[in-house]
Write a protein that holds these residues in place. Structure first.
Motif, PDB file in Angstrom:
ATOM      1  N   LEU A 188       0.792  -1.319  -0.010  1.00  0.00           N
ATOM      2  CA  LEU A 188       0.045   0.031  -0.061  1.00  0.00           C
ATOM      3  C   LEU A 188       0.748   1.224  -0.001  1.00  0.00           C
ATOM      4  CD1 LEU A 188      -2.520   1.791   0.866  1.00  0.00           C
ATOM      5  CD2 LEU A 188      -2.186   1.173   2.979  1.00  0.00           C
TER       6      LEU A 188
ATOM      7  N   GLU B 281       0.316   4.955   1.109  1.00  0.00           N
ATOM      8  CA  GLU B 281      -0.749   5.615   1.834  1.00  0.00           C
ATOM      9  C   GLU B 281      -0.984   7.087   1.126  1.00  0.00           C
ATOM     10  OE1 GLU B 281      -0.206   5.486   6.271  1.00  0.00           O
ATOM     11  OE2 GLU B 281       1.221   4.226   5.609  1.00  0.00           O
TER      12      GLU B 281
ATOM     13  N   VAL C 255      -4.471   8.230  -0.436  1.00  0.00           N
ATOM     14  CA  VAL C 255      -5.412   9.439   0.148  1.00  0.00           C
ATOM     15  C   VAL C 255      -5.519  10.404  -1.127  1.00  0.00           C
ATOM     16  CG1 VAL C 255      -5.427  11.054   1.889  1.00  0.00           C
ATOM     17  CG2 VAL C 255      -4.703   8.881   2.536  1.00  0.00           C
TER      18      VAL C 255
ATOM     19  N   LEU D 135      -9.392  11.343  -2.201  1.00  0.00           N
ATOM     20  CA  LEU D 135      -9.726  12.608  -1.948  1.00  0.00           C
ATOM     21  C   LEU D 135      -9.634  13.817  -3.018  1.00  0.00           C
ATOM     22  CD1 LEU D 135      -8.687  12.872   1.677  1.00  0.00           C
ATOM     23  CD2 LEU D 135     -10.930  12.203   0.742  1.00  0.00           C
TER      24      LEU D 135
ATOM     25  N   GLN E 111      -7.693  18.583   4.257  1.00  0.00           N
ATOM     26  CA  GLN E 111      -7.010  17.655   5.278  1.00  0.00           C
ATOM     27  C   GLN E 111      -5.793  18.411   5.625  1.00  0.00           C
ATOM     28  OE1 GLN E 111      -7.467  14.193   6.357  1.00  0.00           O
ATOM     29  NE2 GLN E 111      -9.620  14.518   5.499  1.00  0.00           N
TER      30      GLN E 111
ATOM     31  N   VAL F  31      -4.793  18.252   9.461  1.00  0.00           N
ATOM     32  CA  VAL F  31      -4.330  17.121   9.712  1.00  0.00           C
ATOM     33  C   VAL F  31      -2.856  16.763   9.249  1.00  0.00           C
ATOM     34  CG1 VAL F  31      -5.009  14.640   9.722  1.00  0.00           C
ATOM     35  CG2 VAL F  31      -6.771  15.989  10.024  1.00  0.00           C
TER      36      VAL F  31
ATOM     37  N   LYS G 280      -0.071  18.389  11.025  1.00  0.00           N
ATOM     38  CA  LYS G 280       0.275  17.581  12.045  1.00  0.00           C
ATOM     39  C   LYS G 280       0.934  16.496  12.055  1.00  0.00           C
ATOM     40  CE  LYS G 280      -3.663  17.525  15.090  1.00  0.00           C
ATOM     41  NZ  LYS G 280      -4.778  16.874  15.216  1.00  0.00           N
ATOM     42  N   VAL G 281       0.714  15.651  10.912  1.00  0.00           N
ATOM     43  CA  VAL G 281       1.351  14.825  10.621  1.00  0.00           C
ATOM     44  C   VAL G 281       2.897  14.862  10.247  1.00  0.00           C
ATOM     45  CG1 VAL G 281       1.356  12.879   8.790  1.00  0.00           C
ATOM     46  CG2 VAL G 281      -0.774  13.204   9.940  1.00  0.00           C
TER      47      VAL G 281
ATOM     48  N   ARG H 224       5.008  15.709  13.365  1.00  0.00           N
ATOM     49  CA  ARG H 224       5.494  14.491  13.865  1.00  0.00           C
ATOM     50  C   ARG H 224       6.185  13.580  13.286  1.00  0.00           C
ATOM     51  NH1 ARG H 224       4.358  15.211  19.591  1.00  0.00           N
ATOM     52  NH2 ARG H 224       2.692  16.871  19.647  1.00  0.00           N
ATOM     53  N   GLY H 225       6.587  14.212  12.179  1.00  0.00           N
ATOM     54  CA  GLY H 225       7.467  13.217  11.399  1.00  0.00           C
ATOM     55  C   GLY H 225       6.943  11.677  10.940  1.00  0.00           C
ATOM     56  N   LYS H 226       5.478  11.848  10.729  1.00  0.00           N
ATOM     57  CA  LYS H 226       4.590  10.727  10.627  1.00  0.00           C
ATOM     58  C   LYS H 226       4.026  10.906   9.088  1.00  0.00           C
ATOM     59  CE  LYS H 226       2.532   8.032  13.505  1.00  0.00           C
ATOM     60  NZ  LYS H 226       1.706   7.642  14.265  1.00  0.00           N
ATOM     61  N   ALA H 227       4.606  11.554   8.174  1.00  0.00           N
ATOM     62  CA  ALA H 227       4.321  11.646   6.725  1.00  0.00           C
ATOM     63  C   ALA H 227       4.511  10.384   6.251  1.00  0.00           C
ATOM     64  CB  ALA H 227       4.974  12.905   6.328  1.00  0.00           C
ATOM     65  N   PRO H 228       3.585   9.726   5.512  1.00  0.00           N
ATOM     66  CA  PRO H 228       3.788   8.472   4.635  1.00  0.00           C
ATOM     67  C   PRO H 228       4.864   8.852   3.544  1.00  0.00           C
ATOM     68  CG  PRO H 228       1.583   9.179   4.174  1.00  0.00           C
ATOM     69  CD  PRO H 228       2.338   9.998   5.487  1.00  0.00           C
ATOM     70  N   LYS H 229       5.660   7.881   2.868  1.00  0.00           N
ATOM     71  CA  LYS H 229       6.374   8.055   1.773  1.00  0.00           C
ATOM     72  C   LYS H 229       5.757   8.509   0.402  1.00  0.00           C
ATOM     73  CE  LYS H 229       9.637   4.867   3.617  1.00  0.00           C
ATOM     74  NZ  LYS H 229       8.971   3.669   4.118  1.00  0.00           N
TER      75      LYS H 229
ATOM     76  N   LYS I 251       7.033   4.699  -3.293  1.00  0.00           N
ATOM     77  CA  LYS I 251       7.322   3.517  -2.587  1.00  0.00           C
ATOM     78  C   LYS I 251       8.354   2.524  -3.481  1.00  0.00           C
ATOM     79  CE  LYS I 251       4.965   2.272   1.588  1.00  0.00           C
ATOM     80  NZ  LYS I 251       4.093   1.383   2.200  1.00  0.00           N
TER      81      LYS I 251
END
Lengths: 317, 303
Positions: free
Chosen positions: A254, A256, A260, A264, A272, A275, A278-279, A282-287, A290
């Motif tokens: 997947l 991500e 998205v 969307l 978005q 949100v 925020k992502v 926090r260093g949570k951004a998806p690659k 891939k």
């Protein structure tokens, strides 16, 4: 003497609902319905509940017993008392209470009517229909429904959204989409793909779990989604599932971000933004990109094989 | 104990702290993990919506890889667990289907004989590592914390697929929290839906579900929530702010992945478990975890 706790509500009393306790000697083999009937006959004739056949055929006596909805006529009382140390009988959830354990099933039936639960053959039949066995087998997961409402009572999507059609109505819908004699599958799926239909199921599996007749409403909903996608019927749900699948086929995993983004669209992505911020923080951004898995060629090959087999069989059922 | 480890796509991407913390606790507990690096996505239900047969073949390919290593599969995601296990059960129960799938797998030089089991890390911790062993390894004192579990629907239902726990009264997570020294919170939402699967279809409904479960947990006294599913984690943590707006009230409930909670109890530093990656800060709550000296619990002052 066991303590049986029963939900009581009488609109004529003008009082809040309450829980009432009854002492009852529960005998081996007694169902919850047997216990309620004993209470009704020998202790309190004012206790109201629906029942008819007492053999799990009529679907009248759906209620919540220690938190799980089912038919009181095929639920043993003693094992529940032994497991939990108590027996609490309450009306079904997601439906308005009329009196005690009796709920208003008006919305439930309206949902069933809304899916047009009758054959639409599409033209005059040339002779008697012969339904082959494999066509009947498809209907197995839906045809035993007795309309008791247990699935709707536990449906988490319905709990959050009263406009959602719900599992029983959609299982009924499936019954016609996949009926060999019905000629309106595409038309039906277009209507079920509207908001509050098949794409609003959150796949929580409660309906499959609690159905006393082993109907699989969630499986029925999944198969209708697949058919709707095959027929190219547009919806936000289909768009998301297709975006997801495209990324899996591209790399084996997947993606991500791409899912998205595609699901969307630009406008949705802008909405978005808070949100997303925020992502990122926090260093949570998806690659964004891939790498394909090592065996990605296998994935491509297997997909081609699945599609070829399907073509040979003449498409999905 | 050796497993073929299926990390899941989200567990190695936006929630990569799940993968990191899983590997850390596996090292501490002597769980040997051989990563299935070449496995595909389990489908998560979305691929199944588009092409169920394809999801079955792709998952069979994953099972064949584990079978070749002679290992069972370990998952760390309720959604992966369900989608893999359902496919596995179908292949095991239906020899004709297995034969058909194997005809296709043969074209890529693979075969699945139906001998692999798929297990979630929660079940492995409770049933195989054992609660006694876990208790003995706990180095931090969690006794000050009320910890709410969040299973994710697909880890407890359908009951006839996941035979280890009771779908009406799931207890594995609570037993684990208890063994780690925390106080489990009893609340109805722990077995309900986080809303993730419909987040892109009906976001309002999804956020209402999400908010309700967290408010339930807070009202039950929760200081902290731990989940066995990274998709639930996305909604519970990243979308907690959005849910607060829908619910019209502040929730402020830190959400950990199950292996992060285990890691904290085992005395692994929060930084190594990457607890800081979460949107809802666990900083204040983590201050209430005390270090245990030589296995003796810190006096709790009668709490």
């Amino acid at each position: 003497m066991a303590k049986i706790t029963v939900y009581r509500y009488d609109p004529d009393e003008g009082k809040e609902a309450r829980l009432q306790e009854y002492g009852h000697e529960v005998k081996n083999g007694q169902t919850v319905l047997d216990v309620l009937l004993d209470i009704h006959y020998f202790q309190d004739p004012t206790l109201a509940f629906r029942r008819s056949c007492r053999s799990a055929i009529c679907g009248s006596c759906g209620m919540s017993m220690n938190g799980r909805t089912g038919l009181s006529c095929n639920t043993q009382a003693k094992p529940l008392l032994e497991r939990d140390g108590y027996l609490v009988v309450e009306p079904m959830k997601n439906m308005r209470v009329l009196k005690d354990l009796v709920v208003d099933m008006g919305d439930f039936w309206q949902n069933v009517y809304d899916v047009e639960p009758y054959l639409r053959p599409g033209g005059e039949p040339k002779g008697p229909y012969q339904v082959p066995k494999h066509a009947m087998d498809l209907l197995k997961i839906a045809q035993d429904c007795i309309m008791c409402g247990s699935c709707l009572s536990e449906c988490t999507s319905r709990e959050a959204n009263p406009d959602y059609l719900g599992p029983a109505a959609l299982a009924k819908a499936y019954r016609f989409v996949f009926d060999a004699r019905d000629g309106a599958a595409e038309d039906r799926l277009r209507s079920y793909s509207e908001p509050n239909g098949i794409w609003d199921c959150d796949t929580c599996l409660y309906c499959n779990e609690v159905c006393p007749m082993h109907v699989k409403p969630m499986d029925a909903i999944m198969r209708m989604r697949e058919k709707a996608i095959e027929l190219g019927i547009p919806s936000q749900g289909a768009r998301h599932a297709l975006a997801f699948t495209a990324t899996v086929l591209k790399t084996g995993k997947l993606n991500e971000f791409a899912t998205v983004n595609k699901s969307l669209g630009f406008k949705g992505m802008v909405a978005q933004a808070p949100v997303a911020a925020k992502v990122f923080l926090r260093g949570k951004a998806p690659k964004i990109r891939k790498k394909p898995i090592e065996g990605h060629a296998d994935v491509v090959k297997l997909n081609a094989l699945v599609q070829r087999r399907r073509r040979m069989k003449g498409g999905r059922p | 104990m050796k497993y073929a480890y299926f990390p899941g796509c989200v567990g190695q991407d936006s929630c990569n702290e799940l993968d990191v913390s899983t590997k850390l606790i596996a090292g501490e507990l002597g769980l040997e993990l051989v990563e299935l690096k070449d496995a595909t996505c389990s489908g998560a239900g979305f691929l199944q919506d588009v092409d169920y047969d394809l999801s079955l073949v792709l998952n069979a390919r994953t099972f064949a890889m584990a079978e070749k290593m002679g290992l069972d599969i370990l998952t760390v995601c309720s959604t992966c667990q369900f989608n893999l296990d359902r496919a596995n059960r179908e292949l095991k129960d239906d020899p004709a289907k297995l034969a058909e799938v194997n005809e296709m797998l043969a074209e890529i030089g693979m075969k699945y004989n139906g001998t692999v089991a798929v297990k979630h890390i929660l079940w492995v911790l409770v049933d195989e590592v054992g609660l006694g062993t876990l208790r003995g390894r706990v180095k931090a004192d969690l006794s000050d914390l009320n910890i709410a579990s969040f299973y994710g629907c697909q880890l407890i239902r359908p009951g006839d697929l996941h035979t280890s726990d009771d779908p009406d009264r799931p207890q594995y997570f609570e037993k684990l929290i208890d063994a780690l020294g925390g106080k489990p919170v009893d609340y109805d939402g722990r077995k309900k839906c986080c809303g993730f699967p419909i987040s892109f279809v009906n976001p309002d409904a999804a956020m209402r579900m999400n908010a309700k479960n967290m408010v339930d947990a807070k009202e039950g006294g929760a200081d902290l929530m731990a989940t066995s599913c990274p998709l639930c984690h996305i909604n519970l943590d990243i979308y907690q702010g959005t849910s607060e707006k829908v619910a019209g009230k502040r929730i402020d409930l830190p959400i950990l992945h199950l292996p992060q909670l285990v890691g904290l109890a085992l005395g692994i530093a929060p930084e190594r478990l990457r607890v800081k990656r979460h949107a809802v800060s666990a900083k204040e709550v983590l201050k209430r975890i005390h270090r245990r000296e030589d296995g003796h619990p810190v006096p709790t002052g009668g709490r």
